[in-house]
Scaffold this active site. Structure first.
Site, PDB file in Angstrom:
ATOM      1  N   GLY A   9       0.831  -1.210   0.000  1.00 51.38           N
ATOM      2  CA  GLY A   9       0.000   0.000   0.000  1.00 51.38           C
ATOM      3  C   GLY A   9       0.861   1.254   0.000  1.00 51.38           C
ATOM      4  CE1 TYR A 151     -10.411  -0.566   7.991  1.00 55.32           C
ATOM      5  CE2 TYR A 151     -11.150   0.555   9.980  1.00 55.32           C
ATOM      6  CZ  TYR A 151     -10.164   0.284   9.058  1.00 55.32           C
ATOM      7  OH  TYR A 151      -8.919   0.838   9.212  1.00 55.32           O
ATOM      8  CE  LYS A 155      -7.069  -2.026   9.132  1.00 54.77           C
ATOM      9  NZ  LYS A 155      -5.682  -2.154   8.624  1.00 54.77           N
ATOM     10  N   PRO A 181      -3.448   2.852  14.553  1.00 59.45           N
ATOM     11  CG  PRO A 181      -2.562   3.522  12.496  1.00 59.45           C
ATOM     12  CD  PRO A 181      -3.128   2.321  13.202  1.00 59.45           C
ATOM     13  CB  THR A 186      -4.742   8.901   4.456  1.00 65.15           C
ATOM     14  OG1 THR A 186      -5.728   7.983   4.947  1.00 65.15           O
ATOM     15  CG2 THR A 186      -3.596   8.977   5.441  1.00 65.15           C
TER      16      THR A 186
HETATM   17  C1  8X3 Z   1      -9.019   4.084  10.834  1.00 64.28           C
HETATM   18  C2  8X3 Z   1      -9.445   4.557  12.162  1.00 64.28           C
HETATM   19  O1  8X3 Z   1     -11.373   4.996  13.720  1.00 64.28           O
HETATM   20  O2  8X3 Z   1     -11.611   5.756  11.417  1.00 64.28           O
HETATM   21  O3  8X3 Z   1      -8.531   2.789  10.861  1.00 64.28           O
HETATM   22  O4  8X3 Z   1     -11.778   3.427  11.968  1.00 64.28           O
HETATM   23  S1  8X3 Z   1     -11.119   4.678  12.316  1.00 64.28           S
END
Ligand code: 8X3
Length: 250
Positions: A9, A151, A155, A181, A186
């Site tokens: 990436g 999502y 993660k 993070p 971004t």
């Molecule tokens: C990105 C952070 O909190 O927008 O991975 O999901 S968040």
């Protein structure tokens, strides 16, 4: 001896900033991503500082990945550092309304792509008795929030993979670092909201979000630790952020 780092990436955001940070530290760089033109531009912009090479493929395709890695010249094959950064959020919906194509995209890149490239590079690291894998997770891997369920699940999988990789690979001299993070400005939200820049911009309104460079600096810190130190897990939030969903906005 110069160390070789492979960053997935790398064409934008945290990956690109990491390439730039690693260049200041003198690493040779293998820059991976889907957007060949952007990777080539990055190679050119780094060329006065370090040797770098662009490898363009989609991390979701095992075949494309194998083909790209096979094309690496012999002097680029002893990869010391793998930064598993490729990944994105697609869509923002409750599970009853989410688009399964978005789910596939997230699971295929954030989880399976990360696994594929790790599987490809770890045998060489084991042979050489050293290596460092940095997995870019997210605060979303530690806390689940509404509309981000899949999502967050992808993660959370990265969190588990970092722990498991450390269990599997420490005995071979390979370090594993997990970096989570919070709100980094971004292309992340533009991709999540499918190109809706106004909606994406609102995510970062009223506070100073993290920048890609903040995460890059932390990755460089982790890989620069002395041999006897493993930076196992770092969570980085914007100063105005207390949790995934609690942000103090002016
Ligand atoms: C990105 C952070 O909190 O927008 O991975 O999901 S968040």
């Amino acid at each position: 001896m110069t160390r070789i780092a492979l960053i997935t990436g790398a064409s934008s955001g945290i990956g690109k900033a990491t390439a730039e940070a690693f260049a200041t530290a003198g690493y040779d760089l293998i820059l991976c991503g889907r957007r060949e033109d952007r990777l080539e531009q990055l190679v050119t912009s780094l060329s006065s500082r370090v040797r770098s090479i662009a490898l363009s493929f989609d991390i979701r395709s095992r075949k494309a990945m194998a083909h790209a890695l096979d094309s690496l010249p012999a002097n680029w094959r002893n990869i010391d550092i793998l930064v598993n950064n490729a990944g994105n959020a697609h869509g923002y919906d409750p599970v009853n309304a989410g688009d399964p194509d978005d789910w596939d995209a997230m699971m295929d890149s954030n989880v399976k792509g990360l696994l594929y490239i790790t599987r490809a590079l770890t045998p060489g690291m084991i042979e050489r008795g050293k290596g460092h894998i940095v997995n870019i997770s997210s605060i979303a891997g530690k806390e689940t929030y509404a509309n981000g369920t899949v999502y967050c699940a992808s993660k959370a999988a990265v969190e588990a993979l970092s722990e498991g990789m450390r269990l599997d690979l420490t005995q071979h001299g390979i370090k594993v670092t997990n970096i989570a993070p919070g709100a980094v400005e971004t292309e992340f939200s533009v991709v999540r909201f499918k190109g809706d820049e106004d909606r994406a911009g609102k995510v970062y309104e009223g506070f100073e979000p993290l920048r890609a460079e903040d995460i890059a600096r932390t990755i460089l810190f982790a890989v620069s630790a002395p041999d006897h130190v493993t930076i196992a897990d770092i969570t980085i939030l914007a100063a105005a952020q207390a949790s995934a969903t609690s942000i103090h906005r002016k």
